[in-house]
Design an enzyme around this catalytic site. Structure first.
Site, PDB file in Angstrom:
ATOM      1  N   LYS A  22       0.922  -1.156   0.110  1.00 41.55           N
ATOM      2  CA  LYS A  22      -0.029  -0.148   0.060  1.00 41.55           C
ATOM      3  C   LYS A  22       1.013   1.346   0.154  1.00 41.55           C
ATOM      4  O   LYS A  22       0.650   2.213  -0.752  1.00 41.55           O
ATOM      5  CB  LYS A  22      -0.878  -0.107   1.203  1.00 41.55           C
ATOM      6  CG  LYS A  22      -1.739   1.200   1.478  1.00 41.55           C
ATOM      7  CD  LYS A  22      -2.389   1.178   2.766  1.00 41.55           C
ATOM      8  CE  LYS A  22      -1.815   1.839   3.867  1.00 41.55           C
ATOM      9  NZ  LYS A  22      -1.445   3.342   4.205  1.00 41.55           N
ATOM     10  N   ASN A  23       1.726   1.248   1.153  1.00 44.36           N
ATOM     11  CA  ASN A  23       2.420   2.524   1.205  1.00 44.36           C
ATOM     12  C   ASN A  23       3.420   2.948  -0.005  1.00 44.36           C
ATOM     13  O   ASN A  23       4.034   3.960  -0.263  1.00 44.36           O
ATOM     14  CB  ASN A  23       3.237   2.520   2.315  1.00 44.36           C
ATOM     15  CG  ASN A  23       2.532   2.770   3.567  1.00 44.36           C
ATOM     16  OD1 ASN A  23       1.373   3.062   3.487  1.00 44.36           O
ATOM     17  ND2 ASN A  23       2.999   2.761   4.612  1.00 44.36           N
ATOM     18  N   CYS A 116      -5.341  13.419  12.241  1.00 44.98           N
ATOM     19  CA  CYS A 116      -5.753  11.913  12.108  1.00 44.98           C
ATOM     20  C   CYS A 116      -5.510  11.084  13.433  1.00 44.98           C
ATOM     21  O   CYS A 116      -5.223  11.833  14.354  1.00 44.98           O
ATOM     22  CB  CYS A 116      -4.974  11.126  11.103  1.00 44.98           C
ATOM     23  SG  CYS A 116      -3.200  10.522  11.655  1.00 44.98           S
ATOM     24  N   ARG A 121       0.372  14.930  13.050  1.00 43.44           N
ATOM     25  CA  ARG A 121       0.801  14.651  11.601  1.00 43.44           C
ATOM     26  C   ARG A 121       1.174  15.788  10.752  1.00 43.44           C
ATOM     27  O   ARG A 121       0.414  15.888   9.835  1.00 43.44           O
ATOM     28  CB  ARG A 121       0.290  13.518  10.739  1.00 43.44           C
ATOM     29  CG  ARG A 121       0.450  12.315  11.799  1.00 43.44           C
ATOM     30  CD  ARG A 121      -0.372  11.280  11.010  1.00 43.44           C
ATOM     31  NE  ARG A 121       0.481  10.508  10.209  1.00 43.44           N
ATOM     32  CZ  ARG A 121       0.020   9.376   9.349  1.00 43.44           C
ATOM     33  NH1 ARG A 121      -1.071   8.841   9.828  1.00 43.44           N
ATOM     34  NH2 ARG A 121       0.958   8.735   8.419  1.00 43.44           N
ATOM     35  N   ASP A 304       4.495   0.972  12.049  1.00 43.83           N
ATOM     36  CA  ASP A 304       3.461   0.290  11.524  1.00 43.83           C
ATOM     37  C   ASP A 304       3.173  -1.281  12.029  1.00 43.83           C
ATOM     38  O   ASP A 304       2.277  -1.758  11.755  1.00 43.83           O
ATOM     39  CB  ASP A 304       3.400   0.286  10.249  1.00 43.83           C
ATOM     40  CG  ASP A 304       2.915   1.635   9.610  1.00 43.83           C
ATOM     41  OD1 ASP A 304       2.645   2.650  10.357  1.00 43.83           O
ATOM     42  OD2 ASP A 304       3.227   1.893   8.351  1.00 43.83           O
ATOM     43  N   ARG A 396      -8.677  -0.175   4.559  1.00 40.33           N
ATOM     44  CA  ARG A 396      -7.850   0.732   4.042  1.00 40.33           C
ATOM     45  C   ARG A 396      -6.476   0.164   3.603  1.00 40.33           C
ATOM     46  O   ARG A 396      -5.757   0.739   2.711  1.00 40.33           O
ATOM     47  CB  ARG A 396      -7.495   1.951   5.013  1.00 40.33           C
ATOM     48  CG  ARG A 396      -8.920   2.893   5.283  1.00 40.33           C
ATOM     49  CD  ARG A 396      -8.334   4.126   6.025  1.00 40.33           C
ATOM     50  NE  ARG A 396      -6.753   4.365   5.586  1.00 40.33           N
ATOM     51  CZ  ARG A 396      -5.965   4.934   6.531  1.00 40.33           C
ATOM     52  NH1 ARG A 396      -5.898   4.955   7.733  1.00 40.33           N
ATOM     53  NH2 ARG A 396      -4.590   5.241   6.154  1.00 40.33           N
TER      54      ARG A 396
HETATM   55  C1  UD1 Z   1       4.480   6.916   6.498  1.00 41.96           C
HETATM   56  C2  UD1 Z   1       3.478   5.838   6.155  1.00 41.96           C
HETATM   57  C3  UD1 Z   1       2.996   5.368   7.496  1.00 41.96           C
HETATM   58  C4  UD1 Z   1       4.085   5.072   8.576  1.00 41.96           C
HETATM   59  C5  UD1 Z   1       4.835   6.456   8.696  1.00 41.96           C
HETATM   60  C6  UD1 Z   1       5.983   6.346   9.414  1.00 41.96           C
HETATM   61  C7  UD1 Z   1       2.722   6.015   4.195  1.00 41.96           C
HETATM   62  C8  UD1 Z   1       1.454   6.371   3.126  1.00 41.96           C
HETATM   63  N1  UD1 Z   1       2.381   6.314   5.398  1.00 41.96           N
HETATM   64  O1  UD1 Z   1       3.455   7.876   6.809  1.00 41.96           O
HETATM   65  O2  UD1 Z   1       2.221   4.116   7.219  1.00 41.96           O
HETATM   66  O3  UD1 Z   1       3.408   5.023   9.775  1.00 41.96           O
HETATM   67  O4  UD1 Z   1       5.276   6.801   7.388  1.00 41.96           O
HETATM   68  O5  UD1 Z   1       6.839   5.092   9.051  1.00 41.96           O
HETATM   69  O6  UD1 Z   1       3.608   5.722   3.613  1.00 41.96           O
HETATM   70  N2  UD1 Z   1       6.345  14.849  10.343  1.00 41.96           N
HETATM   71  C9  UD1 Z   1       6.599  16.228  10.902  1.00 41.96           C
HETATM   72  N3  UD1 Z   1       6.426  17.267   9.486  1.00 41.96           N
HETATM   73  C10 UD1 Z   1       6.010  16.780   8.340  1.00 41.96           C
HETATM   74  C11 UD1 Z   1       6.069  15.398   8.115  1.00 41.96           C
HETATM   75  C12 UD1 Z   1       6.147  14.440   9.107  1.00 41.96           C
HETATM   76  O7  UD1 Z   1       6.937  16.638  11.913  1.00 41.96           O
HETATM   77  O8  UD1 Z   1       6.368  17.526   7.538  1.00 41.96           O
HETATM   78  C13 UD1 Z   1       6.448  13.871  11.509  1.00 41.96           C
HETATM   79  C14 UD1 Z   1       5.165  13.225  11.724  1.00 41.96           C
HETATM   80  O9  UD1 Z   1       4.399  13.724  12.694  1.00 41.96           O
HETATM   81  C15 UD1 Z   1       5.837  11.721  12.454  1.00 41.96           C
HETATM   82  C16 UD1 Z   1       7.288  11.634  11.791  1.00 41.96           C
HETATM   83  O10 UD1 Z   1       7.517  13.141  11.183  1.00 41.96           O
HETATM   84  O11 UD1 Z   1       5.856  12.113  13.802  1.00 41.96           O
HETATM   85  C17 UD1 Z   1       7.205  10.605  10.783  1.00 41.96           C
HETATM   86  O12 UD1 Z   1       6.194  10.910   9.794  1.00 41.96           O
HETATM   87  P1  UD1 Z   1       6.179  10.564   8.306  1.00 41.96           P
HETATM   88  O13 UD1 Z   1       7.470   9.623   8.220  1.00 41.96           O
HETATM   89  O14 UD1 Z   1       6.077  11.637   7.465  1.00 41.96           O
HETATM   90  O15 UD1 Z   1       4.898   9.376   7.910  1.00 41.96           O
HETATM   91  P2  UD1 Z   1       3.821   9.599   6.697  1.00 41.96           P
HETATM   92  O16 UD1 Z   1       4.853   9.793   5.666  1.00 41.96           O
HETATM   93  O17 UD1 Z   1       2.883  10.179   6.710  1.00 41.96           O
END
Ligand code: UD1
Length: 417
Positions: A22-23, A116, A121, A304, A396
């Site tokens: 999925k990811n 969420c 996030r 995850d 999902r």
């Molecule tokens: C992706 C995965 C999700 C997984 C996560 C962490 C997908 C679609 N989803 O989510 O399943 O749980 O990686 O492995 O691939 N953060 C910030 N600012 C930003 C972006 C992120 O502070 O602009 C923080 C987030 O709040 C979190 C951390 O960084 O604490 C990691 O988030 P991130 O790696 O971005 O997760 P996703 O890409 O949303």
């Protein structure tokens, strides 16, 4: 609304095949809008998040046809540059269209994703990167509006390694003028899969899978065919299903090297894992040992898999500490696991799980995607009947999980409420 009914206590046996990731599929679908043309994406899992991505791409002007696990995407007429709140609110990853639309059309308007279940996030790192590439960003009426005449390569140092942020900027920088360096980048295998696809499309990306990614912008990318990598989180969930039921299963279409952190912890807990002849065989022990875990960015223990591993530790001998370092509110499965008779205490970002002799089936409610998986795992191991409601979270991210588990001998059915 559907629910799952599980009669626990069956040891899983047999073979199961893992679906596409999925990811990985989500950003791969988004990457198709970087080039106008016809793509064929294979090994696509049937999931609600994939349908949402399809709706987002269609709303932008793409034409999409699905046939089994193959999806044909024609992005020739992607002329709309707006992704609406309705679509983005149901799936955060929709925000990834912002940079690619900007790179191709010079402007884009995408709804802010909002909160969420597992935490705030933010997308500040995505926006910081786009600004560094020369985008002008305004936040108005709940939307991010971005414009840029010509994106230019830049050096971007992430404050935190972000999976989505790294993917977003890698895609956008592929069409920027000059060289972009992404520092403190996330290293997840899904980022490597996306980089492989982009390079086949004609991008020049080096270093994906390390924390330093170099992207030399090109003028144009072309449509290609691509096969999505297997889903490591689904694979890890089956591994724990075998372990928690004391079962013995063979898993195919998985890449075990993507799960090293989980494999080491499971082996320490006494689970036998054998990678041979194209299968991963997982045998649960008579008695599980308690093991501590801390979630970390890849190659650390994946957030995850935290909820599923916690379900396993509920039945281990002794106490284990589960620390969640990625998301601030990712223990919602705990109150549901307590309903099975588990012994868990939360203290801030850590939970102490004291193993109990047995879990007993209970009515429980799924709260997010991976939490749902942990409840299934507890239900498979518990004595008696478990009823899981709100399983739309599960749809999902897990393709036909109840069918795959039933084929392994689990007593699990989906019923309409
Ligand atoms: C992706 C995965 C999700 C997984 C996560 C962490 C997908 C679609 N989803 O989510 O399943 O749980 O990686 O492995 O691939 N953060 C910030 N600012 C930003 C972006 C992120 O502070 O602009 C923080 C987030 O709040 C979190 C951390 O960084 O604490 C990691 O988030 P991130 O790696 O971005 O997760 P996703 O890409 O949303």
């Amino acid at each position: 609304m559907d629910k799952l009914i599980i009669n626990g206590g069956k040891k899983l046996k047999g073979e199961v095949s893992v679906s596409g990731s999925k990811n990985a599929a989500l950003p791969i679908f988004v990457a198709t809008i970087l080039a106008g043309g016809k793509f064929e994406i294979s090994n696509v899992p049937f999931l609600r998040d994939i349908n949402t991505t399809i709706k987002v791409l269609e709303s932008l002007g793409a034409t999409i046809e699905g046939n089994g696990n193959i999806v044909k995407i024609d992005t020739t007429n992607v002329n709309n540059v707006e992704a609406t709140y309705d679509l983005v609110k149901t799936m955060r990853a929709s925000v990834l269209v912002l940079g690619p639309l900007l790179a191709r059309h010079g402007r884009a308007r995408v709804s802010l994703p909002g909160g969420c279940a597992i935490g705030a996030r933010p997308i500040d790192q995505h926006l910081k990167g786009l600004k560094a590439l020369g985008a002008e960003i305004r936040l108005e009426h709940g939307y991010v509006e971005a414009t840029a005449k010509q994106l230019k390569g830049a050096r971007i140092n992430f404050d935190v390694p972000t999976v989505g942020g790294t993917e977003h900027l890698m895609m956008t920088a592929a069409l920027a003028k000059g060289v972009t360096l992404l520092e403190n980048a996330a290293r997840e295998p899904e980022i490597v899969d996306l980089a492989n696809m982009l390079n086949l499309m004609g991008a020049k990306i080096e270093g994906a899978g390390t924390d330093n990614i170099r992207i030399e912008g090109v003028e144009k990318l072309s449509a290609i065919d691509y096969r999505v990598m297997p889903d490591r989180i689904e694979a890890g969930t089956f591994m724990i299903a075998a372990a928690i039921t004391g079962g013995d299963i063979k898993i195919s279409n998985m890449q075990l090297e993507h799960l090293d952190a989980l494999v080491f912890k499971m082996q320490d807990a006494g689970v036998e894992i054998i990678n041979k002849d194209g299968f991963v065989r997982v045998k649960g022990p008579k008695k599980l040992k308690s093991i501590n875990i801390k979630t970390r960015p890849y190659p650390g223990f994946p957030t995850d898999m935290q909820a599923q591993f916690m379900a396993l530790m509920c039945l281990a001998d002794g106490a284990s500490v589960v620390a969640e370092n990625i998301f601030e509110n990712r223990f919602m499965h705990v109150s549901e696991l307590l309903r099975f008779g588990a012994d868990i205490m939360i203290d801030g970002r850590s939970a102490t799980v004291k193993g109990v002799k047995k879990l007993s089936g209970a009515p429980v409610m799924a709260t997010d995607l991976r939490a749902s998986a942990s409840l299934i795992l507890a239900g498979l191991a518990a004595e008696g009947t478990t009823e899981i409601t709100r399983i739309y979270h599960l749809d999902r991210g897990y393709e036909s999980i109840e069918k795959k588990l039933a084929a392994l001998g689990a007593d699990i059915v989906r019923v309409k409420e």
